[in-house]
Each structure stands twice: as structure tokens, then as C-alpha cells.
Write an enzyme that holds these catalytic residues in place. Structure first.
Site, PDB file in Angstrom:
ATOM      1  CB  SER A  56     -20.759   3.757  -6.537  1.00 52.48           C
ATOM      2  OG  SER A  56     -21.443   2.943  -5.614  1.00 52.48           O
ATOM      3  CG  ASP A  93     -16.595   6.142  -7.883  1.00 56.07           C
ATOM      4  OD1 ASP A  93     -15.879   6.610  -8.777  1.00 56.07           O
ATOM      5  OD2 ASP A  93     -16.368   5.057  -7.304  1.00 56.07           O
ATOM      6  CD  GLU A 145     -12.838   6.005 -16.643  1.00 52.73           C
ATOM      7  OE1 GLU A 145     -13.239   6.252 -15.498  1.00 52.73           O
ATOM      8  OE2 GLU A 145     -12.637   4.849 -17.067  1.00 52.73           O
ATOM      9  CG  HIS A 189     -13.124  -0.485 -10.940  1.00 49.80           C
ATOM     10  ND1 HIS A 189     -13.667  -0.090 -12.136  1.00 49.80           N
ATOM     11  CD2 HIS A 189     -12.802   0.661 -10.283  1.00 49.80           C
ATOM     12  CE1 HIS A 189     -13.673   1.230 -12.204  1.00 49.80           C
ATOM     13  NE2 HIS A 189     -13.159   1.715 -11.097  1.00 49.80           N
ATOM     14  N   GLY A 190     -11.715  -3.757  -8.239  1.00 48.70           N
ATOM     15  CA  GLY A 190     -11.867  -5.053  -7.592  1.00 48.70           C
ATOM     16  C   GLY A 190     -10.581  -5.568  -6.956  1.00 48.70           C
ATOM     17  CG  HIS A 222     -11.487   5.562 -11.293  1.00 51.53           C
ATOM     18  ND1 HIS A 222     -12.792   5.441 -10.878  1.00 51.53           N
ATOM     19  CD2 HIS A 222     -11.332   6.848 -11.655  1.00 51.53           C
ATOM     20  CE1 HIS A 222     -13.389   6.616 -11.002  1.00 51.53           C
ATOM     21  NE2 HIS A 222     -12.530   7.482 -11.477  1.00 51.53           N
ATOM     22  CB  SER A 225      -7.594  -1.659  -3.878  1.00 52.08           C
ATOM     23  OG  SER A 225      -8.579  -0.882  -3.211  1.00 52.08           O
ATOM     24  CG  ASP A 267     -14.986   0.567  -2.807  1.00 54.50           C
ATOM     25  OD1 ASP A 267     -15.119   0.306  -1.592  1.00 54.50           O
ATOM     26  OD2 ASP A 267     -15.932   0.437  -3.608  1.00 54.50           O
ATOM     27  CB  SER A 268     -11.035  -3.447  -3.503  1.00 50.94           C
ATOM     28  OG  SER A 268     -11.884  -3.367  -4.614  1.00 50.94           O
TER      29      SER A 268
END
Ligand code: 13P
Length: 320
Positions: A56, A93, A145, A189-190, A222, A225, A267-268
Site C-alpha cells: 500500500s 495496492d 475499481e 477492509h479490516g 479486496h 480476510s 492483509d488483516s
């Protein structure tokens, strides 16, 4: 100008073509430091999987752009040394400006994302097209996107989902010339993706609609996780505070990977694996102060997580 080709990296073109045809997805794992890079390469060499090393803009600032370039080159050599030279992509990213994408392309990235999803549609088209024109001159591939993911990832933040509209995708892909398209179908995300008590479901129906409009075109997910509950439990039992962290069920990602979804961003889960391992060591051995004694086990735990993802979620093992 440093071309990614000099570093031994590849762009995403061939990888995505094979992944769409073969019904699997390429892992896109975020990295910022040496241990994460080692874990990614070890896991992907052992499972013989191609891999996208994803950075990122926050990670680029954190690690330093020159170091990152040499780390990516080091990753290529490291895979060879481990005995199996897998294809490796270095990907930006969530690039948010033309200038950032250009700078990455000029310093060894083989793929960039231009995320214009927060702009009005026509501005997103114009910005994405500009990046594609520059990237393609350098044989670098581009991810665009459409739609907005909720959640937080470094500097990228949104409070709500805006699902991708299937009616827009064909026009966007044609007019921009992008090589792949990130879509919003309920991933975020997260580590807090769903409210407790709600059904953690992504909109596979929207994905199917999108695929009808652009058959065989590479799609990216995206925010994928799964937030393994065993890791959350360790974190909470060792002094952490992550109540109600909930992710995307792995079976749903597996079925998405069997479709035209050919890149899945994780990622997370890696952050959770490292944090759980380090917290456990600090709790059990409070006198430990050699970083290798906690970063080493954190790296091993990360590697096991990535191997699991490759084999059981993405299906990219033995595809390198
Ligand atoms: P997660 O936060 O679900 O791991 O998503 C990461 C991501 O999408 C990176 O772009």
C-alpha cells in the site's frame, strides 16, 4: 527508470489468464517488512503457488521505496534459493493518484492499482485510463475499481458499502483498458467486517451478474480476510481487545475463486497471525527481549496461515 523485468518480476497478465481458466485465484498478500516477505515466499514456494506481493502507499512510506524494490528482487532470488522459482508480482495496492502509480512503475513495480472508486464515474474512467496508458507503455498491468468497500486499510477508509453496479462494468473495462477490475460485493477492509449476530455473507449474486457482462475478465476481491477466531481468541486471552472481530467465511471465498475472481487480497489475517504469536510469547516469557525470539515464531505462524489460504481457499497450489 528501473524496470520490474530487471528485478526478475512478472506482471499479472499470464497469471490471471491461467487463473480464470483454471478456476483458482492468485494470492495477494500485503507486506511491509522482512519477516512478512519471508513468510509469503516460503509458503508460496512450498505450495508451488504464484504470488502477488502487495504494497500500500502506507507500506511504501513505512518500509522505504528503495528498500522495497530490493526486497522484491530479494524475494525472487530467495525463491530460487529455496529450490522453486515461483512467478512473483510486485503490486501497488490502492494507488490514489497518477503520480504515485507512475513513480511505482518507474521504481520496479510490475502491477499497479489505481483506485478511482471514490470519484464520480467519469472521473474514475479518465484517471484509470491515464494510468493504463502510461503503464502499458512499460508492460505493467493495471487494476481498476468500481464500487466502494467499507472498512479501514491504512489511509483508505469508508463507512459504507456501495456495491458495484453490473450495468457499469462493461463500459468501464472497455473505455479504460484495465487488465483487471476490483469489485465491491460485501467484502470490507479490516478485522470487523460484519456486526455480531448478522449473517456474514458476500453478494455472490452480484458477482454472477458482473461475470455475465464481462465473461472471463479478471475480477479482484479486496477485503477478503476471514478473521480466524482461534487467532482472535489468543489475542483476547493475552491482553488484546478485539471483541466481535468477524471476517468473510472461507467457503464463500473458495466459491468466488472458482469463478472469474483471480486475485484475492488478504492483509488483516496476516496481521492477526503475527499479533497473536507475539502476544502469546510476551505473556508466556515476559523476560524475552531478543526480537528474533518473537518475530521468528510470528513469521512461522504467518507462513502456516498463508499455506492454508493457498491450498484451502485460493486453490493456487501447484500452479506456479
Ligand atoms: P483485509 O483487510 O480483509 O485483509 O483486506 C486487505 C485488502 O483488501 C488489501 O487491499
Amino acid at each position: 527508470m528501473v524496470s520490474y523485468k530487471e528485478l526478475g518480476l512478472v506482471n499479472t497478465k499470464e497469471l490471471f489468464k491461467k487463473a480464470v481458466a483454471g478456476g483458482y485465484a492468485i494470492p495477494a498478500f500485503n507486506f511491509n517488512n522482512m519477516e512478512q516477505m519471508q513468510a509469503i515466499i516460503q509458503a508460496c514456494v512450498e505450495t508451488k503457488s504464484p504470488v502477488i506481493l502487495q504494497v500500500s502507499s502506507g507500506a511504501r512510506k513505512y518500509a522505504n521505496q528503495t528498500l522495497l524494490r530490493y526486497m522484491a528482487q530479494g524475494a525472487v532470488e530467495y525463491a530460487k534459493e529455496l529450490g522453486y522459482p515461483i512467478p512473483i508480482v510486485l503490486h501497488l495496492d490502492h494507488g490514489d493518484t497518477f503520480e504515485l502509480c507512475k513513480s511505482c512503475i518507474e521504481t520496479g513495480f510490475s502491477s499497479v492499482m489505481i483506485d478511482g472508486s471514490h470519484h464520480p464515474y467519469e472521473e474514475n474512467v479518465a484517471l484509470t485510463k491515464k494510468v493504463v496508458e502510461f503503464a502499458h507503455k512499460n508492460d505493467v498491468t493495471v487494476e481498476g475499481e468500481l464500487g466502494t468497500l467499507a472498512g479501514v486499510e491504512d489511509d483508505v477508509k469508508s463507512d459504507k458499502h456501495v456495491f458495484t453496479q453490473p450495468s457499469e462494468v462493461e463500459d468501464f473495462v472497455k473505455r479504460t483498458g484495465v487488465d483487471s477490475l476490483a469489485i465491491a460485493i460485501g467484502t470490507s477492509h479490516g478485522a470487523f467486517k460484519f456486526k455480531k449476530g448478522t449473517d456474514p455473507k458476500i453478494r455472490l449474486d452480484i458477482l454472477a451478474e458482473i461475470e455475465k457482462k464481462i465473461p472471463g475478465f479478471p475480477i479482484v476481491l479486496h477485503g477478503s480476510s476471514s478473521v480466524p477466531q482461534n487467532l482472535v481468541k489468543i489475542i483476547n486471552e493475552t491482553g488484546g481487545k478485539m471483541a466481535d472481530a468477524i471476517g468473510i467465511p472461507e467457503e464463500q471465498l473458495r466459491s468466488a475463486a472458482k469463478s472469474a475472481v483471480c486475485k484475492i487480497n488478504i492483509d488483516s489475517d496476516g496481521r492477526l497471525a503475527m499479533t497473536a504469536a507475539i502476544r502469546k510469547i510476551f505473556k508466556e516469557s515476559p523476560g524475552e527481549f531478543d526480537p528474533r525470539k518473537y518475530l521468528g515464531p510470528a513469521r512461522d505462524s504467518l507462513k502456516e496461515l498463508y499455506k492454508h489460504k493457498v491450498v484451502n481457499v485460493l486453490g493456487s497450489n501447484n500452479k506456479a
